[in-house]
Design a protein around this motif. Structure first.
Motif, PDB file in Angstrom:
ATOM      1  N   PRO A 108       8.567   9.577  12.368  1.00  0.00           N
ATOM      2  CA  PRO A 108       7.080   9.714  12.532  1.00  0.00           C
ATOM      3  C   PRO A 108       6.594  10.862  12.516  1.00  0.00           C
ATOM      4  O   PRO A 108       5.324  11.054  12.181  1.00  0.00           O
ATOM      5  N   LEU A 109       6.987  11.932  12.832  1.00  0.00           N
ATOM      6  CA  LEU A 109       6.595  13.438  13.137  1.00  0.00           C
ATOM      7  C   LEU A 109       6.509  13.810  11.343  1.00  0.00           C
ATOM      8  O   LEU A 109       5.415  14.402  11.126  1.00  0.00           O
ATOM      9  N   TYR A 110       7.431  13.455  10.587  1.00  0.00           N
ATOM     10  CA  TYR A 110       7.266  13.653   9.240  1.00  0.00           C
ATOM     11  C   TYR A 110       6.121  13.206   8.644  1.00  0.00           C
ATOM     12  O   TYR A 110       5.194  13.658   7.791  1.00  0.00           O
ATOM     13  N   LEU A 111       5.958  11.727   8.865  1.00  0.00           N
ATOM     14  CA  LEU A 111       4.725  11.103   8.231  1.00  0.00           C
ATOM     15  C   LEU A 111       3.476  11.554   9.093  1.00  0.00           C
ATOM     16  O   LEU A 111       2.512  11.806   7.849  1.00  0.00           O
ATOM     17  N   ALA A 112       3.515  11.930  10.051  1.00  0.00           N
ATOM     18  CA  ALA A 112       2.208  12.605  10.682  1.00  0.00           C
ATOM     19  C   ALA A 112       1.589  13.769  10.033  1.00  0.00           C
ATOM     20  O   ALA A 112       0.617  14.065   9.797  1.00  0.00           O
ATOM     21  N   THR A 113       2.728  14.634   9.972  1.00  0.00           N
ATOM     22  CA  THR A 113       2.396  16.008   9.480  1.00  0.00           C
ATOM     23  C   THR A 113       2.145  15.989   8.137  1.00  0.00           C
ATOM     24  O   THR A 113       1.088  16.776   7.505  1.00  0.00           O
ATOM     25  N   SER A 114       2.825  15.165   7.353  1.00  0.00           N
ATOM     26  CA  SER A 114       2.494  14.975   6.018  1.00  0.00           C
ATOM     27  C   SER A 114       1.084  14.411   5.793  1.00  0.00           C
ATOM     28  O   SER A 114       0.245  14.856   4.724  1.00  0.00           O
ATOM     29  N   ASP A 115       0.762  13.354   6.600  1.00  0.00           N
ATOM     30  CA  ASP A 115      -0.676  12.794   6.459  1.00  0.00           C
ATOM     31  C   ASP A 115      -1.708  13.831   6.978  1.00  0.00           C
ATOM     32  O   ASP A 115      -2.640  13.764   6.058  1.00  0.00           O
ATOM     33  N   LEU A 116      -1.295  14.540   7.502  1.00  0.00           N
ATOM     34  CA  LEU A 116      -2.367  15.645   8.039  1.00  0.00           C
ATOM     35  C   LEU A 116      -2.591  16.501   6.718  1.00  0.00           C
ATOM     36  O   LEU A 116      -3.704  17.027   6.623  1.00  0.00           O
ATOM     37  N   GLY A 117      -1.618  16.826   6.404  1.00  0.00           N
ATOM     38  CA  GLY A 117      -1.759  17.833   5.074  1.00  0.00           C
ATOM     39  C   GLY A 117      -2.310  17.237   3.929  1.00  0.00           C
ATOM     40  O   GLY A 117      -2.805  17.953   3.152  1.00  0.00           O
ATOM     41  N   THR A 118      -2.112  16.047   3.789  1.00  0.00           N
ATOM     42  CA  THR A 118      -2.618  15.275   2.380  1.00  0.00           C
ATOM     43  C   THR A 118      -3.653  14.499   2.300  1.00  0.00           C
ATOM     44  O   THR A 118      -4.501  14.121   1.269  1.00  0.00           O
ATOM     45  N   SER A 119      -4.199  14.338   3.533  1.00  0.00           N
ATOM     46  CA  SER A 119      -5.481  13.283   3.714  1.00  0.00           C
ATOM     47  C   SER A 119      -6.794  14.120   3.328  1.00  0.00           C
ATOM     48  O   SER A 119      -6.723  15.232   3.620  1.00  0.00           O
ATOM     49  N   THR A 120      -7.448  13.238   2.510  1.00  0.00           N
ATOM     50  CA  THR A 120      -8.764  14.084   2.214  1.00  0.00           C
ATOM     51  C   THR A 120     -10.027  13.643   3.093  1.00  0.00           C
ATOM     52  O   THR A 120     -11.246  13.948   2.567  1.00  0.00           O
ATOM     53  N   THR A 121      -9.907  12.695   3.958  1.00  0.00           N
ATOM     54  CA  THR A 121     -11.120  12.307   4.836  1.00  0.00           C
ATOM     55  C   THR A 121     -10.839  12.891   6.009  1.00  0.00           C
ATOM     56  O   THR A 121      -9.664  12.982   6.656  1.00  0.00           O
ATOM     57  N   CYS A 122     -12.001  12.906   7.104  1.00  0.00           N
ATOM     58  CA  CYS A 122     -11.795  13.294   8.357  1.00  0.00           C
ATOM     59  C   CYS A 122     -11.153  12.417   9.249  1.00  0.00           C
ATOM     60  O   CYS A 122     -10.486  12.748  10.187  1.00  0.00           O
ATOM     61  N   GLU A 123     -11.364  11.033   8.704  1.00  0.00           N
ATOM     62  CA  GLU A 123     -10.654   9.986   9.678  1.00  0.00           C
ATOM     63  C   GLU A 123      -9.508   9.911   9.554  1.00  0.00           C
ATOM     64  O   GLU A 123      -8.328   9.851  10.362  1.00  0.00           O
TER      65      GLU A 123
END
Length: 181
Positions: A108-123
């Motif tokens: 889950p840490l991989y998923l969260a860090t990946s999402d933080l880096g790739t997400s394009t929205t504030c939410e």
């Protein structure tokens, strides 16, 4: 008359290698591999063999075997490897887990860090920060710090989640400082 030649390919495994290398220094990991080589290479040489390559389990040679024989030990190893943030091995492990239908085993840490880096929205960024904060794992700190950035441009661009990221960093750092282990 044609001469018959035999070829044997041998794989060796150091049990819990990934977990061990995460707990020990680079020098200790290198010493462990040197010990492995001191034990096995003379034995292989005694029978006329030689080492041709030293490959990790996620190498191009091993991937087809992983696909063909995805047993519980292999899935567990891939899951552990997915937690090695920022490495090519983690990326390959995640891709294999997804391909084999075990996306739920990705760290889950991989998923969260990946999402933080790739997400394009504030939410999307705030959601990833909340997950990293809940996990409380110090390995997430570099991604949190990178998301905050520095300078006026970063402050303006990251203002919608900056305070949450800073709070998460502070909380994780405090927990890490108070951890007796």
């Amino acid at each position: 008359m044609a001469r018959t030649e035999n070829l044997t390919v041998m794989f060796t495994d150091i049990v819990d290698f990934t977990e061990r290398t995460m707990r020990q220094s680079r020098a200790e990991s290198e010493a462990m591999l040197a010990h492995h080589d001191r034990m096995l290479l003379p034995l292989i040489a005694r029978f006329g063999g030689r080492r041709v390559a030293c490959l990790s389990w996620a190498s191009e040679l091993a991937v087809p075997l992983i696909r063909r024989y995805p047993g519980p030990e292999v899935i567990a190893a891939l899951s552990a490897r997915s937690g090695e943030l920022g490495t090519r091995g983690a990326e390959r492990a995640v891709a294999l887990l997804e391909e084999l239908g075990y996306a739920d085993r990705i760290d889950p840490l991989y998923l969260a860090t990946s999402d933080l880096g790739t997400s394009t929205t504030c939410e999307g960024k705030r959601d990833a920060i909340r997950r990293l904060r809940a996990l409380g794992d110090p390995r997430g700190l570099p991604a949190l710090r990178a998301s905050v950035g520095s300078g006026v441009r970063d402050w303006f661009r990251n203002r919608c989640f900056r305070s949450e990221a800073l709070a998460a960093i502070e909380e994780i750092e405090q927990a890490q400082a108070s951890d007796p282990g």
